[in-house]
Design a protein around this motif. Structure first.
Motif, short mmCIF file in Angstrom:
data_model
loop_
_atom_site.label_atom_id
_atom_site.label_comp_id
_atom_site.label_asym_id
_atom_site.label_seq_id
_atom_site.Cartn_x
_atom_site.Cartn_y
_atom_site.Cartn_z
N GLY A 1 1.70 6.50 -8.28
CA GLY A 1 1.29 4.95 -7.87
C GLY A 1 0.86 5.16 -6.48
N TRP A 2 1.46 5.89 -5.34
CA TRP A 2 0.94 5.92 -4.06
C TRP A 2 -0.46 6.48 -4.05
CZ3 TRP A 2 2.96 3.59 -0.46
CH2 TRP A 2 4.42 3.26 -0.19
N VAL A 3 -0.95 7.62 -5.08
CA VAL A 3 -2.12 7.97 -4.83
C VAL A 3 -3.12 6.98 -5.41
CG1 VAL A 3 -3.51 10.08 -6.12
CG2 VAL A 3 -1.30 10.57 -5.21
N ALA A 4 -2.91 6.25 -6.45
CA ALA A 4 -3.64 5.37 -7.10
C ALA A 4 -3.99 4.33 -6.12
CB ALA A 4 -2.77 4.92 -8.31
N LEU A 5 -2.82 3.81 -5.34
CA LEU A 5 -3.18 2.82 -4.16
C LEU A 5 -4.22 3.38 -3.26
CD1 LEU A 5 0.31 1.42 -3.67
CD2 LEU A 5 -1.64 0.27 -4.78
N THR A 6 -4.13 4.70 -2.84
CA THR A 6 -4.91 5.41 -2.01
C THR A 6 -6.42 5.39 -2.54
OG1 THR A 6 -3.06 6.50 -0.98
CG2 THR A 6 -5.18 6.88 -0.40
N LEU A 7 -6.47 5.63 -3.75
CA LEU A 7 -7.70 5.91 -4.40
C LEU A 7 -8.41 4.30 -4.44
CD1 LEU A 7 -7.30 8.41 -7.36
CD2 LEU A 7 -9.11 8.45 -5.49
#
Length: 277
Positions: A259-265
């Motif tokens: 989820g953190w990675v998806a938000l950054t993307l």
């Protein structure tokens, strides 16, 4: 290599077409043409294998009872936590590689040519993340397997020795590779979002290493509630063999870190669309 290819029309003229596979091939060729890709990949895999092997070879039951487990959230000390001791250092290497792959184009000005060839822009971000994520996933999973197998030589006859067939071992090793792949994707996203190699690397290091330490200054009740959800702590739960009482389960850790990675993307995609190169 270009991402466009000429195709004939009924009038006999030729027009440029941009397709996903062509963008993917272009980014694949671009990735392997960079010297930094080879060097950083080698550093990440060597750190992963060497540190894990050394930790296993130098394991001492007496010292372990005093110093505690080497892996965050790993519970009692085990062969997997020793073999994966290099994951933290490898994560910095693959994260930096992700930043260089994306922010480096802004530094050199090459991003203008890339976005001219791919005017829709977003396929550039997706393919960069896909290429690097896939490469890191394969290489670091193999590196984790190698570190574990080499580590078993140093743990012969020790009580903590494990084999690949034991419960959770393969899941932990695969989880380490997946964690490192997601860190690399986060590095790509930070590079596009901040458009500065130095700035993106500083944020990456701060989030993965410094933020959990600073959080310890919070009141105990608040710290206990938020600590498992920090990116690095959620990520470490993905590859922990034993689930500790104050850590997330492997599945929950994967969901939170992804989820953190998806938000950054998502933030990187928004800036890529809204800002000029």
């Amino acid at each position: 290599m270009t991402v466009t290819e000429l195709s004939p029309t009924r009038a006999g003229t030729r027009v440029y077409k941009v397709t996903g596979p062509r963008v993917l091939r272009a980014e694949w060729a671009k990735f392997w043409s960079l010297r930094s890709s080879w060097i950083t990949l080698a550093v990440a895999v060597v750190l992963l294998i060497a540190l894990g092997s050394i930790a296993s070879a130098t394991f001492s039951p007496d010292a372990a009872s005093q110093d505690g487990p080497p892996g965050p959230g790993s519970g009692e000390q085990d062969a997997v936590s020793l073999a994966l001791l290099g994951v933290t250092f490898a994560s910095l290497a693959v994260g930096v590689l992700g930043v260089l792959l994306s922010a480096g184009e802004y530094t050199t000005g090459m991003i203008r040519s890339t976005l001219t060839a791919v005017p829709r822009r977003l396929p550039v971000l997706w393919t960069k993340a896909a290429v690097l994520g896939a490469v890191i996933l394969v290489l670091t999973t193999l590196g984790a397997l190698a570190a574990f197998q080499l580590g078993t030589l140093g743990l012969d006859d020790e009580k903590i020795a494990l084999s690949l067939g034991d419960d959770g071992v393969l899941r932990s090793l695969a989880g380490a590779g997946l964690y490192l792949a997601l860190v690399a994707v986060a590095g790509v996203a930070l590079g596009v979002l901040l458009r500065s190699s130095a700035g993106a690397i500083a944020v990456l290091v701060g989030v993965l290493l410094i933020l959990p330490g600073l959080a310890s200054l919070l009141p105990d009740s608040l710290y206990d509630n938020v600590n498992p959800y920090f990116p690095s702590n959620a990520g470490s739960a993905m590859y922990a063999l034993h689930e500790s009482s104050d850590a997330l389960s492997p599945g929950a850790g994967l969901a939170i870190f992804a989820g953190w990675v998806a938000l950054t993307l998502a933030a990187a995609a928004w800036r890529l669309l809204k800002s000029d190169a």
